[in-house]
Design a protein around this motif. Structure first.
Motif, PDB file in Angstrom:
ATOM      1  N   MET A   1      58.826  -1.287  40.820  1.00  0.00           N
ATOM      2  CA  MET A   1      57.631  -0.840  41.356  1.00  0.00           C
ATOM      3  C   MET A   1      56.599  -1.584  40.280  1.00  0.00           C
ATOM      4  SD  MET A   1      55.711   2.446  43.288  1.00  0.00           S
ATOM      5  CE  MET A   1      55.275   2.857  41.549  1.00  0.00           C
ATOM      6  N   ALA A   2      55.698  -2.300  40.983  1.00  0.00           N
ATOM      7  CA  ALA A   2      54.514  -2.955  40.361  1.00  0.00           C
ATOM      8  C   ALA A   2      53.114  -1.887  40.078  1.00  0.00           C
ATOM      9  CB  ALA A   2      53.747  -3.573  41.852  1.00  0.00           C
ATOM     10  N   ARG A   3      52.594  -1.205  39.029  1.00  0.00           N
ATOM     11  CA  ARG A   3      51.813  -0.584  38.605  1.00  0.00           C
ATOM     12  C   ARG A   3      50.827  -1.036  39.754  1.00  0.00           C
ATOM     13  NH1 ARG A   3      52.581  -1.933  32.021  1.00  0.00           N
ATOM     14  NH2 ARG A   3      53.303   0.479  31.675  1.00  0.00           N
ATOM     15  N   SER A   4      50.209   0.000  40.164  1.00  0.00           N
ATOM     16  CA  SER A   4      48.431   0.304  39.892  1.00  0.00           C
ATOM     17  C   SER A   4      47.780  -0.040  38.956  1.00  0.00           C
ATOM     18  CB  SER A   4      48.822   1.163  40.536  1.00  0.00           C
ATOM     19  OG  SER A   4      48.049   2.427  40.061  1.00  0.00           O
ATOM     20  N   ILE A   5      47.907  -0.595  38.193  1.00  0.00           N
ATOM     21  CA  ILE A   5      46.279  -0.357  36.696  1.00  0.00           C
ATOM     22  C   ILE A   5      47.625  -1.429  36.025  1.00  0.00           C
ATOM     23  CG2 ILE A   5      45.374   0.903  35.044  1.00  0.00           C
ATOM     24  CD1 ILE A   5      45.467   3.200  35.738  1.00  0.00           C
ATOM     25  N   ASN A   6      46.181  -2.444  35.482  1.00  0.00           N
ATOM     26  CA  ASN A   6      47.278  -3.671  35.254  1.00  0.00           C
ATOM     27  C   ASN A   6      46.035  -4.254  33.601  1.00  0.00           C
ATOM     28  OD1 ASN A   6      50.007  -4.618  36.266  1.00  0.00           O
ATOM     29  ND2 ASN A   6      48.538  -5.128  37.939  1.00  0.00           N
ATOM     30  N   GLN A   7      44.577  -4.634  34.049  1.00  0.00           N
ATOM     31  CA  GLN A   7      44.173  -4.710  32.956  1.00  0.00           C
ATOM     32  C   GLN A   7      43.129  -3.219  32.647  1.00  0.00           C
ATOM     33  OE1 GLN A   7      41.359  -8.363  35.170  1.00  0.00           O
ATOM     34  NE2 GLN A   7      42.666  -8.893  33.677  1.00  0.00           N
ATOM     35  N   VAL A   8      42.947  -3.085  31.594  1.00  0.00           N
ATOM     36  CA  VAL A   8      42.893  -1.569  31.010  1.00  0.00           C
ATOM     37  C   VAL A   8      41.672  -1.951  30.062  1.00  0.00           C
ATOM     38  CG1 VAL A   8      42.717   0.321  30.801  1.00  0.00           C
ATOM     39  CG2 VAL A   8      44.727  -0.292  31.423  1.00  0.00           C
ATOM     40  N   GLY A   9      40.256  -1.884  30.165  1.00  0.00           N
ATOM     41  CA  GLY A   9      39.398  -1.306  28.839  1.00  0.00           C
ATOM     42  C   GLY A   9      39.215  -0.281  28.043  1.00  0.00           C
ATOM     43  N   VAL A  10      38.912  -0.492  26.641  1.00  0.00           N
ATOM     44  CA  VAL A  10      39.049   0.671  25.978  1.00  0.00           C
ATOM     45  C   VAL A  10      37.551   0.349  25.079  1.00  0.00           C
ATOM     46  CG1 VAL A  10      40.111   1.364  23.968  1.00  0.00           C
ATOM     47  CG2 VAL A  10      41.693   0.502  25.208  1.00  0.00           C
ATOM     48  N   ILE A  11      36.372   0.721  25.098  1.00  0.00           N
ATOM     49  CA  ILE A  11      35.433   1.421  25.003  1.00  0.00           C
ATOM     50  C   ILE A  11      35.445   2.845  23.927  1.00  0.00           C
ATOM     51  CG2 ILE A  11      32.690   1.578  25.330  1.00  0.00           C
ATOM     52  CD1 ILE A  11      33.231   0.970  28.162  1.00  0.00           C
ATOM     53  N   GLY A  12      34.908   1.970  22.603  1.00  0.00           N
ATOM     54  CA  GLY A  12      34.790   2.239  21.345  1.00  0.00           C
ATOM     55  C   GLY A  12      36.455   2.378  20.528  1.00  0.00           C
ATOM     56  N   LEU A  13      36.074   0.784  19.161  1.00  0.00           N
ATOM     57  CA  LEU A  13      37.106   0.493  18.070  1.00  0.00           C
ATOM     58  C   LEU A  13      37.309   1.286  17.442  1.00  0.00           C
ATOM     59  CD1 LEU A  13      37.264  -2.903  20.208  1.00  0.00           C
ATOM     60  CD2 LEU A  13      38.292  -1.119  20.814  1.00  0.00           C
ATOM     61  N   GLY A  14      37.296   2.375  17.533  1.00  0.00           N
ATOM     62  CA  GLY A  14      37.057   3.936  16.002  1.00  0.00           C
ATOM     63  C   GLY A  14      38.445   3.816  15.397  1.00  0.00           C
ATOM     64  N   LYS A  15      38.957   4.568  14.698  1.00  0.00           N
ATOM     65  CA  LYS A  15      40.054   5.209  14.325  1.00  0.00           C
ATOM     66  C   LYS A  15      41.020   5.600  15.400  1.00  0.00           C
ATOM     67  CE  LYS A  15      37.349   9.113  12.711  1.00  0.00           C
ATOM     68  NZ  LYS A  15      36.832  10.038  11.442  1.00  0.00           N
ATOM     69  N   VAL A  16      40.884   5.984  16.254  1.00  0.00           N
ATOM     70  CA  VAL A  16      41.699   6.129  17.641  1.00  0.00           C
ATOM     71  C   VAL A  16      41.640   5.344  18.201  1.00  0.00           C
ATOM     72  CG1 VAL A  16      42.093   7.760  19.128  1.00  0.00           C
ATOM     73  CG2 VAL A  16      41.640   8.681  17.296  1.00  0.00           C
ATOM     74  N   GLY A  17      40.103   4.702  18.851  1.00  0.00           N
ATOM     75  CA  GLY A  17      40.198   3.926  19.922  1.00  0.00           C
ATOM     76  C   GLY A  17      41.176   2.397  19.604  1.00  0.00           C
ATOM     77  N   GLU A  18      40.972   1.770  18.589  1.00  0.00           N
ATOM     78  CA  GLU A  18      41.525   0.942  17.869  1.00  0.00           C
ATOM     79  C   GLU A  18      43.010   0.981  18.638  1.00  0.00           C
ATOM     80  OE1 GLU A  18      42.741  -1.767  14.585  1.00  0.00           O
ATOM     81  OE2 GLU A  18      41.249  -1.134  14.313  1.00  0.00           O
ATOM     82  N   LEU A  19      43.868   2.127  17.803  1.00  0.00           N
ATOM     83  CA  LEU A  19      44.728   2.064  17.923  1.00  0.00           C
ATOM     84  C   LEU A  19      45.337   2.668  19.824  1.00  0.00           C
ATOM     85  CD1 LEU A  19      48.301   2.434  16.793  1.00  0.00           C
ATOM     86  CD2 LEU A  19      47.351   5.244  16.476  1.00  0.00           C
ATOM     87  N   VAL A  20      44.722   3.064  20.265  1.00  0.00           N
ATOM     88  CA  VAL A  20      44.976   2.939  21.931  1.00  0.00           C
ATOM     89  C   VAL A  20      44.550   1.872  22.494  1.00  0.00           C
ATOM     90  CG1 VAL A  20      43.601   3.597  23.877  1.00  0.00           C
ATOM     91  CG2 VAL A  20      43.646   5.726  22.034  1.00  0.00           C
ATOM     92  N   ALA A  21      44.308   0.903  22.190  1.00  0.00           N
ATOM     93  CA  ALA A  21      43.825  -0.767  22.628  1.00  0.00           C
ATOM     94  C   ALA A  21      45.606  -0.951  22.292  1.00  0.00           C
ATOM     95  CB  ALA A  21      42.561  -1.665  22.044  1.00  0.00           C
ATOM     96  N   GLY A  22      45.607  -1.227  21.399  1.00  0.00           N
ATOM     97  CA  GLY A  22      47.194  -1.471  20.597  1.00  0.00           C
ATOM     98  C   GLY A  22      47.899  -1.164  21.234  1.00  0.00           C
ATOM     99  N   LEU A  23      48.560   0.279  21.622  1.00  0.00           N
ATOM    100  CA  LEU A  23      49.303   0.914  22.304  1.00  0.00           C
ATOM    101  C   LEU A  23      49.742   1.083  23.664  1.00  0.00           C
ATOM    102  CD1 LEU A  23      49.728   4.603  20.446  1.00  0.00           C
ATOM    103  CD2 LEU A  23      50.857   2.476  20.425  1.00  0.00           C
ATOM    104  N   LEU A  24      48.085   0.480  24.534  1.00  0.00           N
ATOM    105  CA  LEU A  24      48.381   0.154  25.827  1.00  0.00           C
ATOM    106  C   LEU A  24      49.024  -1.910  25.652  1.00  0.00           C
ATOM    107  CD1 LEU A  24      44.580   1.205  27.049  1.00  0.00           C
ATOM    108  CD2 LEU A  24      47.069   2.329  27.732  1.00  0.00           C
ATOM    109  N   ASN A  25      48.330  -2.372  24.632  1.00  0.00           N
ATOM    110  CA  ASN A  25      48.973  -3.182  25.169  1.00  0.00           C
ATOM    111  C   ASN A  25      50.765  -3.903  24.782  1.00  0.00           C
ATOM    112  OD1 ASN A  25      48.052  -6.748  24.657  1.00  0.00           O
ATOM    113  ND2 ASN A  25      49.509  -6.299  22.577  1.00  0.00           N
ATOM    114  N   ASP A  26      50.620  -2.204  23.809  1.00  0.00           N
ATOM    115  CA  ASP A  26      52.535  -2.963  23.767  1.00  0.00           C
ATOM    116  C   ASP A  26      53.164  -2.135  25.212  1.00  0.00           C
ATOM    117  OD1 ASP A  26      52.154  -3.754  20.619  1.00  0.00           O
ATOM    118  OD2 ASP A  26      52.165  -1.158  20.150  1.00  0.00           O
ATOM    119  N   ALA A  27      52.941  -1.208  25.382  1.00  0.00           N
ATOM    120  CA  ALA A  27      52.859  -1.267  26.938  1.00  0.00           C
ATOM    121  C   ALA A  27      52.903  -1.707  27.807  1.00  0.00           C
ATOM    122  CB  ALA A  27      52.270   0.201  27.382  1.00  0.00           C
TER     123      ALA A  27
END
Length: 362
Positions: free
Chosen positions: A1-27
């Protein structure tokens, strides 16, 4: 089934935000990162952004399917309101109660958009764990939830290191706590009802702190006799904090205290995150207490070591985004953390780490 979310923005690239963005990319998501400072050399696109400019913020969110706010708690409402204005799914890590109340209001006013705050550790993962345990009981007497993000090798009387937002920690220590007592919601002072806790032979202390339950009190009111959230610390910590805030009269100087504490107890890389959930009641017709206890250490992700507080927070948030994107969770309205099944979270790309790591078994 196609995902309903494909493009995600992460606001705040601090010690958690950068990893959130990286893990989203990996997913498998297409990720755009936003911060006030430039962040060259990351594996995803980044732009500089000032969230205080509402028009610029809304323009940045147009074209995105979802946004994850990794900003300090007092900036999340601006992002949530912008997400509502452009029809973008919204996620955050906040423990701040007024912020969540505003997000709930926006969810009721914005059809076709999911609003999912409180996607961190507490509130967040600990509520998912507690609620998942509780589902196996016919009757529930109590749900006790505890989290501690601590240095593995503590020093000094505080035995602590500020690997998380000092402002957030101070608010948790000073704001009143919502709990269930005799099945009804009550507000009680923070840093009270202290108790001893042993995890893997290590003695800790726990005391009530605010915000960690998220929306669980209204969810379980009338169904559970006792529900509370406590923060885990090394013995003697809360006595020192009472001295600081009460005997020195610094309760009304939160920002100053936050700066002072970070200077005195700066972040460390050798941290550990303890998760301790317990449910008591009747299970399979018999009185029973079920515990879930884990200790998470720093791990390597994509060739880089990440603190335990960073990867556990980021993994929990990204797992929830995956569950909404894949249709496991609804695509509309306000979503509570306690409605998320721990097994579903473990099945996601980001959430699998919680099943794979953990020094102490359930």
């Amino acid at each position: 089934m196609a995902r309903s979310i494909n493009q995600v923005g992460v606001i705040g690239l601090g010690k958690v935000g950068e990893l959130v963005a990286g893990l989203l990319n990996d997913a498998g998501f297409k990720v755009s990162g936003y911060d006030t400072q430039p962040h060259p050399g990351l594996r995803f696109e980044t732009e500089q952004l000032d969230v205080s400019d509402g028009e610029v913020l809304r323009d940045a969110l147009r074209g995105l399917d979802a946004v994850v706010s990794c900003l300090p708690y007092d900036r999340n409402i601006e992002v949530a309101e912008a997400a509502a204005a452009v029809g973008c799914h919204y996620f955050d890590l906040t423990e701040d109660v007024p912020t969540t109340q505003r997000v709930i209001e926006l969810a009721g006013q914005t059809p076709g958009v999911a609003f999912v705050p409180q996607c961190g550790l507490a509130p967040g993962l600990i509520g998912i764990v507690g609620a998942s345990l509780a589902k196996g009981f016919e009757e529930i007497r109590s749900i006790e939830l505890k989290v501690g993000a601590l240095p593995q090798n503590p020093t000094g009387l505080l035995g602590y290191a500020f690997n998380w937002s000092a402002e957030g920690v101070v608010n948790e220590y000073l704001n009143d706590c919502e709990v269930l007592r005799s099945g009804r919601r009550q507000m009680v002072p923070a840093m009270t009802e202290k108790e001893r806790v042993f995890i893997g032979g290590i003695e800790l202390e726990a005391a009530l702190t605010s915000g960690g339950l998220g929306t669980m009190c209204p969810t379980y009111e009338g169904h559970v006799q006792r529900l509370d959230y406590k923060t885990l610390r090394y013995p003697g910590h809360f006595r020192q904090m009472h001295f600081l805030f009460d005997e020195l009269g610094l309760r009304d100087h939160r920002e100053e205290v936050g700066r002072m504490l970070v200077k005195a107890k700066p972040p460390v890389n050798d941290d550990i995150v303890y998760i301790h959930a317990a449910v008591e009641g009747v299970k399979d017709g018999q009185p029973f207490r079920e515990n879930y206890v884990k200790g998470y250490l720093p791990i390597e992700i994509d060739g880089r070591m990440w603190r335990a507080i960073s990867w556990t927070t980021a993994s929990s948030a990204v797992a929830v985004v995956e569950l909404v994107a894949d249709g496991v969770l609804p695509h509309e309205g306000f979503l509570r953390q306690e409605d998320i099944c721990l097994e579903d979270l473990h099945a996601t790309h980001a959430g699998r780490r919680f099943a794979e790591y953990g020094r102490i078994s359930a």
